[in-house]
Design a protein around this motif. Sequence first.
Motif, PDB file in Angstrom:
ATOM      1  N   ASN A 156      17.303  68.632  76.076  1.00 25.77           N
ATOM      2  CA  ASN A 156      16.488  68.749  77.279  1.00 25.77           C
ATOM      3  C   ASN A 156      17.329  68.929  78.544  1.00 25.77           C
ATOM      4  N   GLN A 190      18.204  71.434  80.070  1.00 25.32           N
ATOM      5  CA  GLN A 190      17.658  72.395  81.033  1.00 25.32           C
ATOM      6  C   GLN A 190      16.136  72.432  80.961  1.00 25.32           C
ATOM      7  N   ASN A 191      15.563  71.288  80.639  1.00 23.18           N
ATOM      8  CA  ASN A 191      14.109  71.116  80.686  1.00 23.18           C
ATOM      9  C   ASN A 191      13.789  70.699  82.125  1.00 23.18           C
ATOM     10  N   PHE A 192      13.681  71.703  82.980  1.00 17.73           N
ATOM     11  CA  PHE A 192      13.623  71.433  84.419  1.00 17.73           C
ATOM     12  C   PHE A 192      12.361  70.673  84.828  1.00 17.73           C
TER      13      PHE A 192
END
Lengths: 338, 338, 338, 338
Positions: free
Chosen positions: A188, A190-192
Amino acid sequence: MIVVMKAHATEDEIQTVVRMVEEQDYRAHVIRGVERTVVACVGEERGEHELGHLESLAFVDRVMPVLRTFKLAAREVRPEGSRIAVDGVEVGGKRLAVIAGPCAVESREQVEETALAVKRAGAHMLRGGAFKPRTSPYAFQGMEEEGLRLLKDAGRKAGLPVVTEIMDPHDIDLVMEYADVLQVGARNAQNFSLLRRLGKVRKPILFKRGMSTKIEEFLMAAEYILSEGNPNVILCERGIRTFETATRNTLDLNAVPLLKEWSHLPVIVDPSHGTGIWSLVTPMSLAAVAAGADGLLIEVHPNPAQARSDGPQQLKPERFAQLMAALKPVAEAVGRSL
Amino acid sequence: MIVVMKAHATEDEIQTVVRMVEEQDYRAHVIRGVERTVVACVGEERGEHELGHLESLAFVDRVMPVLRTFKLAAREVRPEGSRIAVDGVEVGGKRLAVIAGPCAVESREQVEETALAVKRAGAHMLRGGAFKPRTSPYAFQGMEEEGLRLLKDAGRKAGLPVVTEIMDPHDIDLVMEYADVLQVGARNAQNFSLLRRLGKVRKPILFKRGMSTKIEEFLMAAEYILSEGNPNVILCERGIRTFETATRNTLDLNAVPLLKEWSHLPVIVDPSHGTGIWSLVTPMSLAAVAAGADGLLIEVHPNPAQARSDGPQQLKPERFAQLMAALKPVAEAVGRSL
Amino acid sequence: MIVVMKAHATEDEIQTVVRMVEEQDYRAHVIRGVERTVVACVGEERGEHELGHLESLAFVDRVMPVLRTFKLAAREVRPEGSRIAVDGVEVGGKRLAVIAGPCAVESREQVEETALAVKRAGAHMLRGGAFKPRTSPYAFQGMEEEGLRLLKDAGRKAGLPVVTEIMDPHDIDLVMEYADVLQVGARNAQNFSLLRRLGKVRKPILFKRGMSTKIEEFLMAAEYILSEGNPNVILCERGIRTFETATRNTLDLNAVPLLKEWSHLPVIVDPSHGTGIWSLVTPMSLAAVAAGADGLLIEVHPNPAQARSDGPQQLKPERFAQLMAALKPVAEAVGRSL
Amino acid sequence: MIVVMKAHATEDEIQTVVRMVEEQDYRAHVIRGVERTVVACVGEERGEHELGHLESLAFVDRVMPVLRTFKLAAREVRPEGSRIAVDGVEVGGKRLAVIAGPCAVESREQVEETALAVKRAGAHMLRGGAFKPRTSPYAFQGMEEEGLRLLKDAGRKAGLPVVTEIMDPHDIDLVMEYADVLQVGARNAQNFSLLRRLGKVRKPILFKRGMSTKIEEFLMAAEYILSEGNPNVILCERGIRTFETATRNTLDLNAVPLLKEWSHLPVIVDPSHGTGIWSLVTPMSLAAVAAGADGLLIEVHPNPAQARSDGPQQLKPERFAQLMAALKPVAEAVGRSL
């Protein structure tokens, strides 16, 4: 930003670039080289007006940024470095922070036995997963809320703050009830959406680098949390994905001194995931501290050969105690304490 | 599973492994080699009882799985291949599915102009992002619900079903209202919470491979969607992260025939992200189709040099029309139609 | 070159850089940005005077080259593209060049049978290894001179020029006697001593990209051959090393249109090594040609299951004939012939 | 070796595999699983008879080796570890071996000044390149024989044995005259012709891992030297190539404890190339020793900002002295001395 023109760009094309650059609120300086012309652009490079789209022009060769794009995470913001307080434990100070515990919470006995053992050996926080991101949907997915409860109880019994992973934005309130530190896992990184929501909570976030996240992108992702108002971010190097298959990941210790140079945020290292092999965990823990890490995240299980996940990389409690004993003189050799 | 013992494992140690393996409902066969003994384990390798944790035993060298771990995604399940219907368009049949449109929805004019142009050139669906996963929190993040509305309107006007990205589980209901196909981006390729929730909807999922996701892991992640009940998964190769910096990503076309061999799911290719360079989009589109892809996902923008994201890789409408013209004979050469 | 100063560089430090840059025969332009000063340096960037060493100064952040460093390999040198003649076969023209044959020469029968079969199917050259770079010193290392002789005889019988690998500078004269094209393998892609010596011969060099060679480095390595006087270099993409383990290598077809854009040298593709799996060789051959390759290098063996090296990726002669039949319409679809 | 059959392999196909395996002098054990049959093959797996070619059979899914393929480099051969003597210095014992000196020999003054300075700071050997493998043929290529002479003179003056790189088999006799240790660089890590020739000399070989060489391949390449009769191989981890661009390479310290576990050969680390950034050299040197390295290879230059190659990663003599001072307590903390 530096815009490099193609070799035979005409004066008109150069002026087109100048005009487009100035429309984005940059000042343009044209520098005519032997073979190429470059347009140096002076302005707020890290805002909304990027110039990358100029590469779509047939007469532009490349657009090269000059600045690294993180702002709040940058060392300049707090040259002395950030110290993050977790219920009496400080991360980022002279004293190292050692977080230990099982990969997954599996039962009350398992997590309590581990908690007491790691406390005895000198750990400062307890880790344990209740929501597990597993490659296969058929593998054990964690005990969920029951796991959170057992973790918290074990932490209380041992006198250790607890760290656990959050995967789903829907679970934030639930996890907040039980955890002292919320961990964001590599998958996660780059699970913005999740990061933005964690920027709105106040608890510290233990933020792991993604398997293929560049150091600059890692700091940009941390910036999603920081820019929403939560300054309590602990960075964690946990190995990157490379061509090497002998180890589960390639622990990138270069990242430790580089993150400390570029950012004020504390940096810890997870040699358990970083190697995937228990016999490498102790040497790589010593190496991480020698490289300047502010702490360690280590998987410990009373019986790794029966663990429901990540058995090969978990240490038995007695091996963890040996690790802590070996770590002490190394910490002191680099001016830290345990 | 094959358990390889260390070189000098004793008979007792071998029997320990046999016993532990049989406790997990496998049958164990001991094979004594010249230098090593291996224990071959027969059983349901893809269920909850993995044997990887045996690697934590000091006398075990390695545990090697024999089977690939996906089940529902496996070719054997549907040897003739899956065809997925999207509002009159079929993905996975003889006819290729071409999805085109801007990286991000930026205005009514921009998306309508693009929709009409790509329809005219022969595209079968319209793409456009309303929620954008940007590396920097300071970059343009998309028009959100307003963007969804504009996209749907443009699709309706052009007579094209629409595809858009979903990033946050909280937005599923909202996106479902507007989109015909929900896209999961590379950064969420192992966001298992999101995938599980998308397994509960009925609309097709356009599922992109992660930047560092192995092909087997990609199918395992698809399995999260399939195992929750949604069979409508379209796989999308969009480039992986390697050491090469001349291109934004390395488009891994090997994945196309391999995915088609291992799985019954349709496979499309995104050469826009896969290269990051507009001049490579056409040759790589032709290559993707020649390699056996069932369709393409291509970024088109009326004015890439003014695009708010991913300008360098977006095609102008006229270049997209040229691409479609060049694609036709290649499609026919491999027995497909446009 | 662009020299980016650190954030708080003083005027003195800036002037130090200016002075050092001018000592290396560059003109320096100082551009003062919002946060950083950059020094743009105009001069012969690709000669001996690099500026990279300025990064060792504590007040310099980074040095960024503006130009790509190859000269003789650059497209500008021969915008129409190079065509390389090999004994009646031309590489780089409208007609594709297909080179086929066994991984290793194993016996007179094996190589002759293959030569006649690939000729019949339409191949233009015969390949076969006499010196084999094997990962293990205990594996079959090739038949050496006897292998060269058998290869040449088979080529003569079938009417095909022959291509074979050269590994050791000591063998150049020997290999020159037998081969029409000298191949440099991936493991020697940056063996600059060997490349320099091959720049002094006149025969064409089939030059394979290394497993971890960037495209720019690949052209720089070709430049070692070109700059010594041998203009006959055929570039070969053969797969790069990435994290993916399902295939032996990741065939990087992006490299094909990019190399054609940056360089005038012909580009061929080796899908046998690029995939390592025979069932992927045909689709990836079609893809390579669709992407713009000037030819193919394909391993064919009369009985791959008995091959002494690289069995899994070699095609049987009848499968190779099917590949050639499938290739014809794809070649025509992109304006090429076989 | 384990041969995994395809899912629906017939009895005849299984027997074909059994027969082919037995023709290669293996004993075959057929194990019938729930979904797949595997054929376990007992025999001399590391000799000339590999079974990989069986993957070319349409009914075979995969062939998996059980053993790692190196023999002479394996730990079992010398469980106590090898110690390699270099003119009074021992590599692989309790005492660390620190090798320091300029990237390239540039002048008598430069190399002598460095030699005396590193000796004073406690280094045990002097390094310096006379033949330089440069990416560009236009960059400085080294002083060749004159460089060897200056290096040897400087070593003698300072009382230090000297290490230098050998690139071309034609230069072996020349380099042998001057050097005490011959270095093989990363670009030649799989230049098997060169390695085989170095197996015939008696001087120690400092053997660097290639940029994309797996640890097992690295040991197999060392095996080329060992199997020709030269047991004096010092392994050197110098960073691998990954997607990360913030550092020149990714120093893979995991390799240190893993190489020590798998092999008896001494292991040293080159943090100069491993990071490419001078400010990371000291922390990564400490980390390497903490991880168990037997020594270090460090670039030192009297004036890095004027260096003709690799300026950004070279330390000034005074920084090297600080490194040595910082290293001492870390070495002692892990039971080593300087």
